[in-house]
Design a protein around this motif. Sequence first.
Motif, PDB file in Angstrom:
ATOM      1  N   ILE A 183       0.932  -1.172   0.081  1.00 18.84           N
ATOM      2  CA  ILE A 183      -0.097   0.092  -0.013  1.00 18.84           C
ATOM      3  C   ILE A 183       0.883   1.251  -0.167  1.00 18.84           C
ATOM      4  N   LEU A 184       1.780   1.352   0.772  1.00 10.35           N
ATOM      5  CA  LEU A 184       2.817   2.329   0.955  1.00 10.35           C
ATOM      6  C   LEU A 184       3.571   2.540  -0.496  1.00 10.35           C
ATOM      7  N   TRP A 185       3.838   1.562  -0.884  1.00  5.61           N
ATOM      8  CA  TRP A 185       4.830   1.623  -2.103  1.00  5.61           C
ATOM      9  C   TRP A 185       3.858   2.271  -3.263  1.00  5.61           C
ATOM     10  N   ALA A 186       2.489   1.828  -3.344  1.00  4.35           N
ATOM     11  CA  ALA A 186       1.670   2.013  -4.473  1.00  4.35           C
ATOM     12  C   ALA A 186       1.195   3.523  -4.168  1.00  4.35           C
ATOM     13  N   GLY A 238       3.689   9.375   6.612  1.00  6.43           N
ATOM     14  CA  GLY A 238       4.016   7.973   5.610  1.00  6.43           C
ATOM     15  C   GLY A 238       4.966   8.264   4.762  1.00  6.43           C
ATOM     16  N   LEU A 239       5.141   9.537   4.155  1.00  6.73           N
ATOM     17  CA  LEU A 239       6.254   9.756   3.110  1.00  6.73           C
ATOM     18  C   LEU A 239       7.776   9.515   3.742  1.00  6.73           C
ATOM     19  N   SER A 240       7.765  10.036   5.042  1.00  6.00           N
ATOM     20  CA  SER A 240       9.091   9.620   5.782  1.00  6.00           C
ATOM     21  C   SER A 240       9.357   8.175   5.679  1.00  6.00           C
ATOM     22  N   LEU A 241       8.276   7.503   6.351  1.00  7.63           N
ATOM     23  CA  LEU A 241       8.231   6.052   6.401  1.00  7.63           C
ATOM     24  C   LEU A 241       8.693   5.365   5.059  1.00  7.63           C
ATOM     25  N   ASN A 242       8.310   5.578   3.963  1.00  6.89           N
ATOM     26  CA  ASN A 242       8.346   5.032   2.689  1.00  6.89           C
ATOM     27  C   ASN A 242       9.888   5.579   2.094  1.00  6.89           C
ATOM     28  N   ALA A 280       5.409   8.597  -3.589  1.00  4.60           N
ATOM     29  CA  ALA A 280       5.787   9.922  -4.490  1.00  4.60           C
ATOM     30  C   ALA A 280       4.730  10.621  -4.773  1.00  4.60           C
ATOM     31  N   GLY A 281       3.764  10.944  -3.485  1.00  7.29           N
ATOM     32  CA  GLY A 281       2.815  11.919  -3.647  1.00  7.29           C
ATOM     33  C   GLY A 281       1.586  11.444  -4.163  1.00  7.29           C
ATOM     34  N   ARG A 282       1.481  10.116  -4.809  1.00  3.72           N
ATOM     35  CA  ARG A 282       0.314   9.667  -5.470  1.00  3.72           C
ATOM     36  C   ARG A 282      -0.858   9.670  -4.818  1.00  3.72           C
ATOM     37  N   THR A 283      -2.062  10.337  -5.457  1.00  8.40           N
ATOM     38  CA  THR A 283      -3.417   9.931  -4.756  1.00  8.40           C
ATOM     39  C   THR A 283      -4.041   9.132  -5.527  1.00  8.40           C
ATOM     40  N   PRO A 336     -21.950   8.268  -6.577  1.00  9.25           N
ATOM     41  CA  PRO A 336     -21.470   7.812  -5.242  1.00  9.25           C
ATOM     42  C   PRO A 336     -20.369   8.208  -4.549  1.00  9.25           C
ATOM     43  N   PRO A 337     -20.131   8.034  -3.564  1.00 10.73           N
ATOM     44  CA  PRO A 337     -18.869   8.745  -2.672  1.00 10.73           C
ATOM     45  C   PRO A 337     -17.592   8.599  -3.325  1.00 10.73           C
ATOM     46  N   LYS A 338     -16.752   9.711  -3.192  1.00 13.41           N
ATOM     47  CA  LYS A 338     -15.470   9.338  -3.869  1.00 13.41           C
ATOM     48  C   LYS A 338     -14.710   9.488  -2.622  1.00 13.41           C
ATOM     49  N   VAL A 339     -13.508   8.431  -2.746  1.00 13.49           N
ATOM     50  CA  VAL A 339     -12.536   8.518  -1.506  1.00 13.49           C
ATOM     51  C   VAL A 339     -11.254   8.412  -2.039  1.00 13.49           C
ATOM     52  N   GLU A 340     -10.354   9.135  -1.680  1.00 13.96           N
ATOM     53  CA  GLU A 340      -8.939   9.251  -2.069  1.00 13.96           C
ATOM     54  C   GLU A 340      -8.147   8.772  -1.028  1.00 13.96           C
ATOM     55  N   TYR A 341      -7.003   8.227  -1.369  1.00 11.80           N
ATOM     56  CA  TYR A 341      -6.041   7.868  -0.041  1.00 11.80           C
ATOM     57  C   TYR A 341      -4.615   8.418  -0.581  1.00 11.80           C
ATOM     58  N   SER A 342      -3.952   9.202   0.177  1.00 14.04           N
ATOM     59  CA  SER A 342      -2.491   9.476  -0.048  1.00 14.04           C
ATOM     60  C   SER A 342      -1.668   9.413   1.392  1.00 14.04           C
ATOM     61  N   LEU A 343      -0.294   9.569   1.294  1.00  9.69           N
ATOM     62  CA  LEU A 343       0.400   9.383   2.086  1.00  9.69           C
ATOM     63  C   LEU A 343       0.634  10.891   3.120  1.00  9.69           C
TER      64      LEU A 343
END
Length: 137
Positions: free
Chosen positions: A47-50, A107-111, A53-56, A96-103
Amino acid sequence: MPKHGAEGNSEGNSESTGSGGKETKQLYACGLDAAVDVVGGKWKPMILWALYAGRTLRFGELRRHITGVSEKVLIQQLRELESDGIVHREVYPEVPPKVEYSLTPLGLSLNEALIPLGAWGDEHMQQLVAGREGKAA
């Protein structure tokens, strides 16, 4: 390893006395213990890898990036990462509800800390696979 709470680890905990005079147990034995707890399991590093680089990504996009994960497990892992402050979940009030995930910055420092681990895996992957195949034979 326990995720949260005052019960702490069953071994190696030091006890300290807080300002209220009550003894509390340490949740983690060391920094490595804390880090492994956050990224532990098969899917969290993926999940972290996906999200690197700031991907949402929306939930469906994230699921397509992580082959083999069930919807239930992905939801569970995302909730844990969100609760640990690693992943940000943005819900848009749409139908329908839109849900986005980002670091998050955490999370960026962990990656960034996981990059050398990934490089080690790339460097030694063939040796590890050969060893596992040798045990299976």
